[in-house]
Design a protein around this motif. Structure first.
Motif, PDB file in Angstrom:
ATOM      1  N   SER A 236       0.844  -1.182   0.000  1.00 40.10           N
ATOM      2  CA  SER A 236       0.000   0.000   0.000  1.00 40.10           C
ATOM      3  C   SER A 236       0.885   1.239   0.000  1.00 40.10           C
ATOM      4  N   ALA A 237       0.575   2.197  -0.862  1.00 43.83           N
ATOM      5  CA  ALA A 237       1.376   3.421  -0.927  1.00 43.83           C
ATOM      6  C   ALA A 237       1.301   4.196   0.387  1.00 43.83           C
ATOM      7  N   LYS A 238       0.132   4.129   1.030  1.00 44.68           N
ATOM      8  CA  LYS A 238      -0.046   4.886   2.269  1.00 44.68           C
ATOM      9  C   LYS A 238       0.451   4.121   3.486  1.00 44.68           C
ATOM     10  N   TYR A 239       0.232   2.799   3.474  1.00 44.41           N
ATOM     11  CA  TYR A 239       0.650   1.980   4.617  1.00 44.41           C
ATOM     12  C   TYR A 239       1.485   0.787   4.125  1.00 44.41           C
ATOM     13  N   PRO A 240       2.703   1.035   3.694  1.00 44.46           N
ATOM     14  CA  PRO A 240       3.538  -0.055   3.162  1.00 44.46           C
ATOM     15  C   PRO A 240       3.931  -1.038   4.247  1.00 44.46           C
ATOM     16  N   HIS A 241       3.935  -2.314   3.878  1.00 46.59           N
ATOM     17  CA  HIS A 241       4.304  -3.378   4.814  1.00 46.59           C
ATOM     18  C   HIS A 241       5.774  -3.750   4.661  1.00 46.59           C
ATOM     19  N   TYR A 242       6.295  -3.656   3.451  1.00 46.95           N
ATOM     20  CA  TYR A 242       7.661  -4.107   3.184  1.00 46.95           C
ATOM     21  C   TYR A 242       8.666  -2.957   3.235  1.00 46.95           C
ATOM     22  N   ILE A 243       8.559  -2.031   2.302  1.00 44.31           N
ATOM     23  CA  ILE A 243       9.521  -0.930   2.235  1.00 44.31           C
ATOM     24  C   ILE A 243       8.878   0.322   2.815  1.00 44.31           C
ATOM     25  N   LYS A 244       9.348   0.724   3.969  1.00 45.48           N
ATOM     26  CA  LYS A 244       8.752   1.857   4.673  1.00 45.48           C
ATOM     27  C   LYS A 244       9.626   3.098   4.548  1.00 45.48           C
ATOM     28  N   THR A 245       8.961   4.249   4.514  1.00 45.56           N
ATOM     29  CA  THR A 245       9.657   5.533   4.421  1.00 45.56           C
ATOM     30  C   THR A 245       9.967   6.044   5.819  1.00 45.56           C
TER      31      THR A 245
END
Length: 242
Positions: free
Chosen positions: A217-226
């Protein structure tokens, strides 16, 4: 005798083709040129894939975007898009559909050579490791990466994606350094062989494309987080299978 790297130039401007042929040949490359998508496909059918393709965006018939998408269905050959200097959207679209890098016209020949060498260096790094140094499979979250085929497979759904060279380099960077914050320069050097340029969108596009592959999910990424202000992190455990 060392085999020269073969570069295929695809541009409908005869003058540009001749200039690139001359300059790249003087720089030690084996160069072929074609003027459009039809001649590109004919060349590949007869000669096979080159080591790298310089692909102009504005072509008669199928444009560079269409040709890049077609090439990605059958090959991970490195592609550098030649784009209009003022059109950032061309650059973003090219990266989204699988190009490895782009360079804006008119370009400095030395800059072009540097970009070509950076892409080739990155490709050599990701394609040449031996079986002793590169695991056959890398498992992370619900996904497994086949490092030889450059393909990710979801172990729950069997969904799979073939990765372009730049996507593979980016994913390998995160898999080799899980739970570590990676800044934009680190990512750019690993995937493009150079530091990120000011206001460059290439890293954002690459990360977005890889996240889409992973179903993040662009808003809630599970793998690559900002990590705002710091970079990005692969936030799942990684297991290697040799």
């Amino acid at each position: 005798m060392q085999v020269k790297t073969h570069i295929l130039v695809v541009d409908d401007d005869l003058e540009i083709r001749e200039l690139l042929d001359e300059y790249l040949s003087k720089s030690g490359f084996n160069v072929s040129t074609v003027e459009d998508g039809e001649s590109l496909n004919q060349y590949i059918d007869q000669q096979g894939f080159p080591d790298l393709i310089l692909l102009d965006v504005m072509l008669p018939g199928d444009d560079g975007f269409t040709l890049c998408q077609q090439l990605r269905k059958s090959s991970n050959v490195p592609i550098i898009m030649l784009t209009a200097v003022s059109d950032e959207m061309d650059q973003i679209i090219g990266l989204e559909i699988g190009a490895d890098d782009y360079i804006a016209k008119p370009f400095n020949p030395r800059q072009l050579i540097a970009r070509i060498k950076a892409v080739l260096r990155r490709v050599n790094i990701t394609q040449e490791p031996t079986h002793d140094t590169l695991p056959k499979q890398i498992h992370f979250g619900d996904w497994s990466l086949d490092t030889l085929a450059h393909r990710i497979v979801n172990r729950e759904t069997d969904q799979s994606h073939d990765l372009s060279g730049s996507d593979f380099s980016l994913l390998m960077l995160f898999l080799n350094r899980p739970n570590e914050v990676l800044d934009r320069d680190t990512i750019s050097i690993a995937t493009k062989g150079r530091e990120s340029l000011p206001f460059e969108r290439a890293i954002d596009v690459q990360l977005s494309r890889l996240r889409n592959r992973l179903g993040d999910s662009a808003k809630y990424p599970h793998y690559i987080k900002t990590m705002r202000g710091n970079g990005y992190i692969l936030a799942v455990s990684v297991e290697q299978e040799r």
